[in-house]
Design a protein around this motif. Structure first.
Motif, PDB file in Angstrom:
ATOM      1  N   VAL A 122      -3.266   6.466   3.996  1.00  0.00           N
ATOM      2  CA  VAL A 122      -3.119   5.454   3.033  1.00  0.00           C
ATOM      3  C   VAL A 122      -3.213   4.139   3.806  1.00  0.00           C
ATOM      4  N   LEU A 123      -2.713   3.800   4.959  1.00  0.00           N
ATOM      5  CA  LEU A 123      -2.740   2.690   5.668  1.00  0.00           C
ATOM      6  C   LEU A 123      -4.251   2.610   6.438  1.00  0.00           C
ATOM      7  N   ALA A 171       0.660  -1.198  -0.032  1.00  0.00           N
ATOM      8  CA  ALA A 171      -0.119   0.073  -0.007  1.00  0.00           C
ATOM      9  C   ALA A 171       0.727   1.171   0.006  1.00  0.00           C
ATOM     10  N   LEU A 172       1.991   1.109   0.838  1.00  0.00           N
ATOM     11  CA  LEU A 172       2.711   2.513   0.898  1.00  0.00           C
ATOM     12  C   LEU A 172       3.597   2.575  -0.168  1.00  0.00           C
ATOM     13  N   ALA A 173       4.008   1.615  -0.942  1.00  0.00           N
ATOM     14  CA  ALA A 173       4.810   1.532  -2.322  1.00  0.00           C
ATOM     15  C   ALA A 173       4.030   2.042  -3.312  1.00  0.00           C
ATOM     16  N   ARG A 174       2.749   1.726  -3.278  1.00  0.00           N
ATOM     17  CA  ARG A 174       2.159   1.957  -4.493  1.00  0.00           C
ATOM     18  C   ARG A 174       1.534   3.627  -4.358  1.00  0.00           C
ATOM     19  N   ARG A 212       3.307  12.353   7.940  1.00  0.00           N
ATOM     20  CA  ARG A 212       2.509  11.436   8.884  1.00  0.00           C
ATOM     21  C   ARG A 212       1.013  11.232   8.447  1.00  0.00           C
ATOM     22  N   GLU A 213       0.368  12.386   8.300  1.00  0.00           N
ATOM     23  CA  GLU A 213      -0.977  12.337   7.865  1.00  0.00           C
ATOM     24  C   GLU A 213      -1.258  11.613   6.620  1.00  0.00           C
ATOM     25  N   ASP A 214      -0.211  11.402   5.316  1.00  0.00           N
ATOM     26  CA  ASP A 214      -0.575  11.079   4.267  1.00  0.00           C
ATOM     27  C   ASP A 214      -0.407   9.388   4.468  1.00  0.00           C
ATOM     28  N   ILE A 215       0.576   9.134   5.424  1.00  0.00           N
ATOM     29  CA  ILE A 215       0.916   7.580   5.729  1.00  0.00           C
ATOM     30  C   ILE A 215      -0.364   6.921   6.357  1.00  0.00           C
TER      31      ILE A 215
END
Ligand code: TXA
Ligand code: MG
Length: 326
Positions: free
Chosen positions: A203-204, A83-86, A197-200
């Motif tokens: 996504v997660l 998910a993070l890599a995408r 941090r918000e973007d991570i």
């Protein structure tokens, strides 16, 4: 056009040749310049530590040309990784995963995990894809000092210790990647950086910890003093910036203030103009600290940023640069 293409290809071939021969290449990335070596050549990796003056126990990030390369460097890769890599690769995100045998003790500092990243810079991506291996690369500065955001910074600091410096222009992000540890039950940000941090979390879709867990001291960026200029650095609440600058100058110090043009400053205090937004500040911070050092300022004063977006990473770097020097 064909001519320019030819020149670019020559530099890439040269970089690959140096890497294959166990040499060091300074590479541009979107975050900061890296000091790269073949991650599978132990002697070359050891030279990185020697040139930086960095303790061997502090592991390196392995840079890869494509997400699919992760399979040969890590094992038991969790879904959170994909998910993070995408969402963020190529880009300013480093993931910590369980290592495979391909990641040596020299690179990982003997740990059972490895830090991996696909950087977002066209020149370095071409080098990585032509090299077809992993490039171990810390920031291309001496240990504990300010990271380089232009090829000129690298030349000035490491010069003849490096076989080749690839000039890819100024770094677009300007501070280091965000490091996320994916080997624990809860993903954890070990070092805030170019991805917020918000973007991570978005996504997660789950909580994400911040800071090393308990006894974990694996990231030297976590050391109290780091990213430090020669001049002292003072980080103060925004509403006291004027008074602090005035007082320090009255004490007879050569004071420079990092501030946007709209911030009111006492007469006679040197303003080094920086953008008012966190992204702009992040991009220019390291270059500004280097320039003010070169100009002989004794104290740099700036306002504490908020923690939204890249503000969290900017705050982290400012506090480490301002920490008492050991
Ligand atoms: O943006 C960046 O990350 C830049 C560019 C060149 O990619 N690189 C960079 O490298 O900042 P360096 O060596 O200055 O910082 C890498 C950080 C260190 O704090 C190191 O301890 C941490 O990554 N690290 C490396 N491997 C790790 C691991 N297995 N577990 C936890 N932290 C690790
Ligand atoms: Mg560094």
């Amino acid at each position: 056009m064909r001519y320019i293409r030819f020149i670019v290809d020559q530099r890439i071939n040269e970089a690959v040749t140096v890497l294959r021969n166990g040499g060091l290449v300074a590479l541009p990335t979107e975050t900061v310049y890296g000091l790269g070596a073949d991650a599978e050549n132990e002697l070359a990796v050891r030279r990185i530590f020697a040139v930086k003056g960095r303790p061997a126990s502090h592991p390196l990030i392995v840079h890869l040309g494509d997400t699919s390369d992760v399979r040969s460097w890590a094992r038991d890769v969790p879904n959170t990784f994909y998910a993070l890599a995408r969402a963020f690769w190529p880009g300013p995100l480093t993931v910590v995963l369980w290592r495979s045998d391909r990641a040596s003790d020299a690179v990982t500092g003997g740990q059972d995990t490895v830090a991996l990243r696909v950087p977002d810079h066209p020149l370095t991506l071409e080098v990585l894809r032509a090299f077809r291996g992993g490039i171990a690369a810390p920031s291309a500065n001496r240990f504990g000092k300010v990271s380089p955001t232009t090829a000129e910074h690298v030349r000035a600091e490491l010069g003849s210790d490096v076989e080749l410096i690839l000039d890819g222009g100024p770094c677009s992000v300007g501070l280091e990647s965000t490091i996320v540890d994916l080997t624990k039950a809860e993903p954890r940000i070990l070092r805030p950086g170019g991805v917020s941090r918000e973007d991570i979390i978005r996504v997660l879709g789950r909580p994400v910890g911040l800071g090393p867990a308990g006894d974990d001291v694996r990231a030297p960026g976590m050391l109290a003093s780091h990213y430090a200029p020669r001049a002292g650095l003072l980080v103060v609440p925004r509403d006291t910036l004027f008074a602090e600058a005035e007082q320090r100058q009255a004490e007879g110090k050569r004071v420079a203030v990092l501030a946007p043009p709209t911030t009111k400053l006492p007469a006679g205090v040197h303003r080094h103009e920086v953008p008012g937004d966190a992204e702009g500040f992040a991009r220019e911070l390291y270059g500004a600290l280097r320039k003010l050092d070169a100009e002989g300022f004794e104290l740099v004063v700036t306002a504490m940023p908020g923690e939204e977006g890249l503000g969290l990473a900017v705050k982290d770097r400012l506090l480490k640069a301002a920490a008492p020097r050991g």
